[in-house]
Design a protein around this motif. Structure first.
Motif, PDB file in Angstrom:
ATOM      1  N   SER A   1      20.317  34.852 -10.316  1.00  0.00           N
ATOM      2  CA  SER A   1      21.052  35.940  -9.166  1.00  0.00           C
ATOM      3  C   SER A   1      19.543  36.313  -8.222  1.00  0.00           C
ATOM      4  N   LEU A   2      18.772  35.801  -7.640  1.00  0.00           N
ATOM      5  CA  LEU A   2      18.559  36.249  -6.038  1.00  0.00           C
ATOM      6  C   LEU A   2      18.785  36.266  -5.124  1.00  0.00           C
ATOM      7  N   PHE A   3      18.663  37.431  -3.998  1.00  0.00           N
ATOM      8  CA  PHE A   3      18.850  38.006  -2.392  1.00  0.00           C
ATOM      9  C   PHE A   3      17.578  36.741  -1.784  1.00  0.00           C
ATOM     10  N   VAL A   4      17.431  35.846  -0.556  1.00  0.00           N
ATOM     11  CA  VAL A   4      17.227  35.889   0.351  1.00  0.00           C
ATOM     12  C   VAL A   4      17.629  36.652   1.691  1.00  0.00           C
ATOM     13  N   VAL A   5      17.959  37.677   2.422  1.00  0.00           N
ATOM     14  CA  VAL A   5      17.856  38.277   4.140  1.00  0.00           C
ATOM     15  C   VAL A   5      17.741  37.725   4.684  1.00  0.00           C
ATOM     16  N   ASN A   6      18.362  37.805   5.681  1.00  0.00           N
ATOM     17  CA  ASN A   6      18.074  37.010   6.829  1.00  0.00           C
ATOM     18  C   ASN A   6      17.763  38.770   8.329  1.00  0.00           C
ATOM     19  N   GLN A   7      16.318  38.342   8.884  1.00  0.00           N
ATOM     20  CA  GLN A   7      16.078  39.756   9.673  1.00  0.00           C
ATOM     21  C   GLN A   7      17.318  40.510   9.567  1.00  0.00           C
ATOM     22  N   ALA A   8      18.657  39.971  10.738  1.00  0.00           N
ATOM     23  CA  ALA A   8      19.741  40.671  10.915  1.00  0.00           C
ATOM     24  C   ALA A   8      19.774  41.970   9.960  1.00  0.00           C
ATOM     25  N   PHE A   9      19.890  41.392   8.959  1.00  0.00           N
ATOM     26  CA  PHE A   9      20.557  41.826   7.556  1.00  0.00           C
ATOM     27  C   PHE A   9      19.551  43.519   7.256  1.00  0.00           C
ATOM     28  N   ASP A  10      18.171  42.516   7.478  1.00  0.00           N
ATOM     29  CA  ASP A  10      17.145  43.983   7.323  1.00  0.00           C
ATOM     30  C   ASP A  10      16.876  44.861   7.757  1.00  0.00           C
TER      31      ASP A  10
ATOM     32  N   PRO B   1      12.218  45.872   2.101  1.00  0.00           N
ATOM     33  CA  PRO B   1      12.818  44.805   1.178  1.00  0.00           C
ATOM     34  C   PRO B   1      13.035  44.414   0.334  1.00  0.00           C
ATOM     35  N   LEU B   2      11.169  44.035  -0.294  1.00  0.00           N
ATOM     36  CA  LEU B   2      10.360  43.604  -1.482  1.00  0.00           C
ATOM     37  C   LEU B   2      11.384  43.897  -2.954  1.00  0.00           C
ATOM     38  N   THR B   3      11.138  45.259  -2.353  1.00  0.00           N
ATOM     39  CA  THR B   3      12.477  46.356  -3.563  1.00  0.00           C
ATOM     40  C   THR B   3      13.809  46.815  -3.388  1.00  0.00           C
ATOM     41  N   SER B   4      13.956  46.063  -2.562  1.00  0.00           N
ATOM     42  CA  SER B   4      15.491  46.842  -2.930  1.00  0.00           C
ATOM     43  C   SER B   4      16.180  45.919  -3.556  1.00  0.00           C
ATOM     44  N   SER B   5      17.084  45.732  -3.945  1.00  0.00           N
ATOM     45  CA  SER B   5      18.397  45.469  -4.465  1.00  0.00           C
ATOM     46  C   SER B   5      19.822  45.369  -3.736  1.00  0.00           C
ATOM     47  N   ILE B   6      20.645  44.309  -3.894  1.00  0.00           N
ATOM     48  CA  ILE B   6      22.099  44.558  -3.430  1.00  0.00           C
ATOM     49  C   ILE B   6      22.926  44.253  -4.585  1.00  0.00           C
ATOM     50  N   LEU B   7      24.292  45.554  -4.175  1.00  0.00           N
ATOM     51  CA  LEU B   7      25.580  45.218  -4.962  1.00  0.00           C
ATOM     52  C   LEU B   7      26.006  44.199  -4.878  1.00  0.00           C
ATOM     53  N   LEU B   8      26.717  43.546  -5.635  1.00  0.00           N
ATOM     54  CA  LEU B   8      27.695  42.403  -5.358  1.00  0.00           C
ATOM     55  C   LEU B   8      28.816  42.043  -6.203  1.00  0.00           C
ATOM     56  N   GLY B   9      30.034  42.119  -5.672  1.00  0.00           N
ATOM     57  CA  GLY B   9      31.468  42.127  -6.689  1.00  0.00           C
ATOM     58  C   GLY B   9      31.648  43.734  -6.661  1.00  0.00           C
TER      59      GLY B   9
ATOM     60  N   HIS C   1      32.116  46.213 -12.440  1.00  0.00           N
ATOM     61  CA  HIS C   1      30.827  45.901 -13.020  1.00  0.00           C
ATOM     62  C   HIS C   1      29.469  45.421 -12.422  1.00  0.00           C
ATOM     63  N   PRO C   2      29.300  45.567 -10.429  1.00  0.00           N
ATOM     64  CA  PRO C   2      28.882  44.679  -9.905  1.00  0.00           C
ATOM     65  C   PRO C   2      27.825  44.711 -10.479  1.00  0.00           C
ATOM     66  N   ASP C   3      27.159  43.589 -10.042  1.00  0.00           N
ATOM     67  CA  ASP C   3      26.100  42.959 -10.333  1.00  0.00           C
ATOM     68  C   ASP C   3      25.415  43.128  -9.325  1.00  0.00           C
ATOM     69  N   LYS C   4      23.659  43.514 -10.095  1.00  0.00           N
ATOM     70  CA  LYS C   4      22.363  44.234  -9.228  1.00  0.00           C
ATOM     71  C   LYS C   4      21.667  42.842  -8.365  1.00  0.00           C
ATOM     72  N   VAL C   5      21.496  42.314  -7.744  1.00  0.00           N
ATOM     73  CA  VAL C   5      20.720  41.211  -6.740  1.00  0.00           C
ATOM     74  C   VAL C   5      19.372  41.723  -6.409  1.00  0.00           C
ATOM     75  N   PRO C   6      18.182  41.598  -6.100  1.00  0.00           N
ATOM     76  CA  PRO C   6      17.413  41.817  -6.132  1.00  0.00           C
ATOM     77  C   PRO C   6      17.115  40.602  -4.721  1.00  0.00           C
TER      78      PRO C   6
ATOM     79  N   TYR D   1      21.325  34.883   1.498  1.00  0.00           N
ATOM     80  CA  TYR D   1      21.395  33.236   0.535  1.00  0.00           C
ATOM     81  C   TYR D   1      21.600  33.604  -0.449  1.00  0.00           C
ATOM     82  N   LEU D   2      22.021  33.289  -1.569  1.00  0.00           N
ATOM     83  CA  LEU D   2      22.024  32.992  -3.080  1.00  0.00           C
ATOM     84  C   LEU D   2      21.364  31.583  -3.205  1.00  0.00           C
ATOM     85  N   PRO D   3      20.695  31.201  -4.467  1.00  0.00           N
ATOM     86  CA  PRO D   3      20.430  29.948  -4.720  1.00  0.00           C
ATOM     87  C   PRO D   3      21.813  29.064  -5.473  1.00  0.00           C
TER      88      PRO D   3
END
Lengths: 878, 108
Positions: free
Chosen positions: A636-645, A654-662, A667-672, A694-696
């Motif tokens: 579970s890894l995120f690539v984000v676009n510039q607009a998101f950033d 951004p590279l040390t941030s995490s995003i909560l999903l669900g 129990h949300p997932d914490k995705v770096p 973007y998720l792989p």
């Protein structure tokens, strides 16, 4: 009795005409012999008899007029005479007929489109009572699908609708049908049991759904469209009751719909709505259902909107986490089917009517010129006893012929261009395909075309008649000393009117062309050329999202494709670039201040393969993109676009941030976040890039993107083979180049701009012909005057300037009058314009200059002619 | 309100003539109206024939060719039953018109 008389007269018209002659002759002879008896000399007796009788020809015509047969006969004669007269002036006739054909043809063609898309009744019962109902959210563009629980709550709480039905075309949109050893990808629709009765569709074979089909233990039954019945089952009537396999599950076909009644039009198979996966049915997170409602009699759209808003507000309170800020959007079915085409069609219709008007004015002008040329002839005929009515019918016969020929030619011309228009409109996203295919010349359209012809003939045909000389002596006396003042004034007014209308069309055309130009200059953020897209849906339950089997299939396929010649890189995602997408997710930035339930932001989300970024051509801004091992580890890894950033991670690394999903689950997932990539306008070039995650991974449904170094269309066969080698029963579909997707996404703007551009050119050409005609005629009429001017010392330049001044004045008046109208019309065009103001000075300037130049050019030849007039000859003539 | 106009008057004169004389050709009708009205009324000969043909189309009069006393071929007109009925109506209308006009004149 009287009618019988008239009809029976039809059969003895020759004898009747002879009888009238005999009767009048016997009257005159009786009077003569009485005169002789009273002692008049023979000469005088005859003279007196004739004088008393009045004009014998006129009397005879008037007597004949009271006999139906002879009236018809005389009109037929008028027509033949008119035809001969037109044939004698081929230049005039051909110009007039062609002008009218262009005007009527273009109008008929556009009206056919407008009629099919906006007016002709839809193939559903009382379709104007049907509305589509969507959910809205401030962060989601337009209206979207409804969650299943919301839909069931709506159904039980609403009071405005006779019926409310739901259908779903998502997850998955298509399924594979295996029949006769072939695998085909077909569009499936899940629909509630009352769906067909709401639309008022009765099956042509078998039945549609009954209530028992659509219960939690739903029957595996299917209804198919007439088109699918034809295509897949060869219109076999014994298909009812047979079993087919869709995605490895068996369904019994229970009914076939009548042709052209499929809703949505792309649907092939309809199955009960309760077959939808249980997770979606229970969740207020997944938006999967489209809702239709049939308004109760007496309830209008406004009342229904208020009713639904109340229900929606109640749901927001009960379920704030999912339903806060969720609104309801009610749209009449017709509007839903036509989409953004309505304003485009209306402006096209408006402009084409203006072009027709210019054509009519042109023809009126030609007729006016002709009428003046025939002024003396007309006067002589009047002097010989032709009544005004007779002259009028002759005029009418002539214009009627012109208009009918023009109409006939125009209709043929429309028939020729309709296939082009159908193709053009078929590419417009959001327009219902079956509505577009129904564009044709049918009876209502032809009737409108015919009435346009007749109206034109009568109105513009009578125009010259209004100024046929009332005083005979005057008309006979005056020589060719030039046209009277009012006449040239009238023609001048027609030229100005033409210019005024032309500038409206020209201005609107240039606005839309400029707007389209801006659209195609937009950089979408990725290379659209040499990029092929196709879709694949692996059958469930054999394959599931992000399982080893699914991953293996795609990895094997990508491997095969990457090794085939011409393909430089292969990537997968879950949404076709440049199409609107509702593949969105709620999220929260880890460590950010907590939010009230329902206040979570939304972002677009994509499942992509490692090579997706390289294939699209998105640049890496920071960090890294995905690698093969991320897929293998199901990381579970995120690539984000510039607009998101920029919008959500500003002020953070951004590279040390995490995003909560669900975020709605306990129990949300914490995705770096591991990387930032450049923006792509992948929701459509008109839409600014939105925040995207973007998720792989691989889902059962995937969009495969292929970057090529050869013509991308040429590798479609290779791709099909590669898939077949992996699984002979696995179809691929929606194979298209991204350049095609791009041009389709702009199809509406393109059609409108191209058509309006053509209309503008047409308007310009017609106007210049009109100007040329009037000026040339005016020069000819003023030969003597010009001769006099030259005799008293005017040189050639003076004469050219004299003519040019006349043109410029007329054109300038037209431009001034037309500009006001153009600006008003442009106001209605605002919704169709992209980054072009509706008072765009460049377009105004260009239109004005073009018209002035065209006006001048049209006058060059007549002006040159005027300057070569020989004064001696001009003065001696006459 | 009585519906009478100029054309109505020609119709009335012609129908009345035919009612009085039985059968007559166009020229005879002109002469009859002239003499019967003491030379006060003259039907324009050019307008008579369109009126005759119109009335024939309407079925008020019928026509047939016959020889005159001077052995000339002429078209003879006579009233039909419908014509007789129409004549009564036109006469009534005309009388009303005359009454109305008189009343106006007296009032003035």
């Amino acid at each position: 009795m009287s009618l019988l008389n008239r009809v029976s007269n039809l059969f003895r018209r020759a004898r009747l005409a002879q009888e009238i002659d005999d009767e009048l002759q016997s009257h005159i002879e009786m009077r003569m012999s009485d005169n002789l008896a009273s002692g008049m000399p023979p000469d005088q007796a005859r003279r007196d008899a004739l004088l008393r009788f009045g004009n014998p020809t006129l009397t005879k015509e008037r007597v004949a007029a009271s006999d139906a047969a002879l009236t018809l006969e005389s009109f037929w004669m008028d027509l033949r005479y008119a035809f001969r007269r037109l044939a004698k002036a081929p230049g005039f006739s051909i110009t007039a007929v062609l002008t009218l054909a262009l005007g009527i043809g273009a109008t008929t063609a556009i009206f056919s489109c407008a009629y099919a898309l906006l007016l002709r009744s839809l193939p559903f019962r009382q379709a104007d009572r049907i509305v589509t109902i969507n959910e809205t959210h401030p962060q989601v563009a337009g209206g979207g699908e409804v969650t299943f629980p919301d839909y069931t709550d709506w159904r039980s709480q609403q009071s405005s609708f006779e019926q409310m039905a739901g259908y779903s075309i998502v997850s998955p949109e298509t399924v594979s049908l295996v029949w006769d050893g072939h695998a085909e990808q077909v569009h499936r629709v899940l629909a509630s049991s009352n769906f067909f009765s709401l639309l008022g569709i009765t099956p042509s074979l078998g039945r549609t759904f009954v209530e028992q089909d659509d219960t939690p233990r739903a029957n595996h039954v299917a209804v198919i469209s007439a088109e699918a019945w034809q295509r897949y089952f060869g219109a076999d009537k014994s298909i009812i009751g047979r079993t087919v396999d869709l995605n490895d599950v068996s369904y019994i076909i229970v009914g076939v719909l009548p042709a052209g009644s499929a809703y949505p039009a792309t649907g092939d198979f309809w199955m009960p709505l309760s077959l939808m996966d249980k997770e979606s049915q229970a969740s207020r997170v997944w938006h999967t259902v489209n809702v239709l409602g049939r308004l109760k009699p007496g309830v209008d759209l406004g009342q229904a909107r208020a009713d639904m808003a109340t229900i929606s507000a109640r749901l927001s309170q009960s379920y704030p986490a999912t339903n806060r800020n969720v609104g309801v959007l009610l749209t009449p079915l017709r509007e839903q089917l036509v989409g953004s085409l309505r304003p485009a069609l209306l402006s096209l219709m408006g402009c084409v009517v203006l072009v027709l008007l210019i054509a009519c004015v042109n023809v009126a002008n030609l007729l006016l010129v002709r009428a003046s040329a025939h002024r003396r002839e007309t006067a002589v005929r009047q002097a010989l006893g032709a009544s005004r009515l007779r002259l009028l019918t002759q005029y009418l016969a002539e214009t009627l012929l012109l208009c009918l020929f023009g109409g006939l030619l125009g209709t043929m011309f429309a028939e020729l261009i309709l296939p082009l228009l159908r193709t053009a409109f078929a590419h417009v996203t959001g327009a219902d395909p079956s509505l577009v295919q129904s564009i044709r010349l049918d009876l209502p359209v032809l009737l409108v075309a015919l009435s346009v012809c007749l109206f034109t003939a009568i109105f513009f045909g009578l125009l010259p008649m209004f100024h046929s000389p009332r005083r005979l002596s005057e008309a006979l006396r005056s020589g060719d000393r030039g046209s009277s003042g009012t006449q040239s004034w009238r023609r001048g007014a027609l030229v100005s009117a033409e210019v005024a209308i032309a500038i409206v069309v020209l201005f609107l055309g240039s606005l839309l062309v400029r707007s389209f130009q801006k659209l195609i200059q937009i950089d979408p953020g990725f290379r659209t050329d040499h990029l092929l897209s196709l879709e694949i849906t692996l059958p469930q339950p054999r394959y599931q999202d992000q399982t080893t089997a699914t991953n293996h299939f795609y990895e094997a396929l990508i491997d095969k494709l990457q090794r085939s010649p011409g393909i430089t890189s292969v990537g997968t995602t879950n949404a076709v670039p440049l199409n609107a997408s509702h593949s969105m997710t709620r999220f929260l930035i880890a460590g950010a201040a907590p939010l009230a339930p329902g206040a979570f932001p939304f972002a677009q989300i994509r499942f992509v393969s490692p090579d997706f970024f390289r294939t699209m051509g998105l640049g890496l801004v920071q960090g890294r993109t995905f690698e093969q091992k991320d897929i293998e580890n199901n990381a579970s890894l995120f690539v984000v676009n510039q607009a998101f950033d920029e919008r959500y991670l500003s002020g953070r690394d951004p590279l040390t941030s995490s995003i909560l999903l669900g975020v709605l689950s306990p129990h949300p997932d914490k995705v770096p976040v591991i990387g930032v990539v450049s923006n792509a306008r992948d929701l459509g070039v008109e839409t600014d890039a939105e925040p995207e995650l973007y998720l792989p991974g691989f889902g059962t449904h995937a969009v495969i993107l292929l970057r090529t170094n050869i013509d991308p269309d040429s590798i479609a066969g290779d791709v099909r083979n590669a898939v077949r080698q992996l699984d002979p029963n696995q179809p691929i579909y929606h194979v298209q180049t991204i350049d095609e997707v791009l041009s389709d996404s702009l199809a509406r703007q393109k059609v409108t701009a191209v058509l309006l551009g053509i209309f503008a050119l047409l308007a310009l050409t017609l106007a210049s012909i009109g100007i040329y005609g009037v000026i040339a005629y005016s020069v000819e009429q003023r030969t003597r005057e010009i001769g006099v001017r030259m005799a008293v010392g005017a040189n050639r330049t003076n004469i050219v300037l004299l003519v040019l001044r006349e043109v410029t004045t007329l054109t300038a008046i037209g431009i001034l009058a037309g500009l006001a109208g153009a600006l008003v019309c442009a106001h209605f065009l605002s919704t169709l314009l992209y980054h072009v103001s509706n008072v765009d000075p460049l377009s105004i300037g260009a239109s004005v200059v073009t018209l002035l130049i065209v006006g001048m050019l049209a006058a060059v030849v007549p002006a040159a002619q005027a300057s070569t007039i020989n004064p001696t000859e001009a003065l001696r003539s006459e | 309100m009585a519906k009478t106009d100029l054309q109505g008057t020609v119709d009335l004169l012609v129908l009345k003539t035919l009612a009085q004389t039985g059968e007559l050709h166009g020229y005879g009708i002109v002469l009859h109206i002239q003499t019967a009205s003491d030379e006060l009324l003259r039907v324009e000969e050019g307008s008579l024939y369109p009126a005759l043909h119109r009335m024939e189309q309407n079925g008020w009069i019928s026509a047939s060719w016959a020889l005159t006393e001077t052995n000339r071929r002429a078209k003879y007109y006579k009233l039909t039953a419908a014509g007789r009925k129409h004549l009564q109506e036109v006469e009534k209308n005309f009388e009303q018109l005359v009454k109305g006009v008189r009343a106006m004149l007296r009032y003035a």
